[in-house]
Design a protein around this motif. Sequence first.
Motif: not given
Length: 129
Positions: A55-65, A83-89, A107-112
């Motif tokens: 949750f935190f790591g991908i939140a920071f990716l969205n924030l940086a984006f 794509s980043l929104v989908a990864g966050a979910v 299914l881990f390939f999907l968020p990756v």
Amino acid sequence: MNPTLNHINLWMAWIGILLGLLSGALIGLFFHRDEWLGGYGSWRRRLLRLGHISFFGIAFLNLAFANTVSLMGAATPAFAAWSLVAGAVLMPAICFLAAWRPGFRHLFFLPVVTLISGAVGLLAGEVLP
């Protein structure tokens, strides 16, 4: 600049931070039990921790984006934003599902793929020449 998409990534960042805090508080209620969910090194416990921290790591990716797009003053690449929104979910969802049923690990390939697509989409888009 497309403020709507940029705002979606900002909202996803702050929602991710909030969910990270809440999931950490929930998991933290039981961390003191040595054998909770099979012990510290168990599959279930590791996947819950991974979901919590994602949750935190991908939140920071969205924030940086969102900040990158805003600072550059360019159009938001829609594909990268979504794509980043989908990864966050997907990432925390699949972590928690895999903790529940290990078969979901396939299914881990999907968020990756979505997160890599977001980063590539930003770099290949109009934001960074």
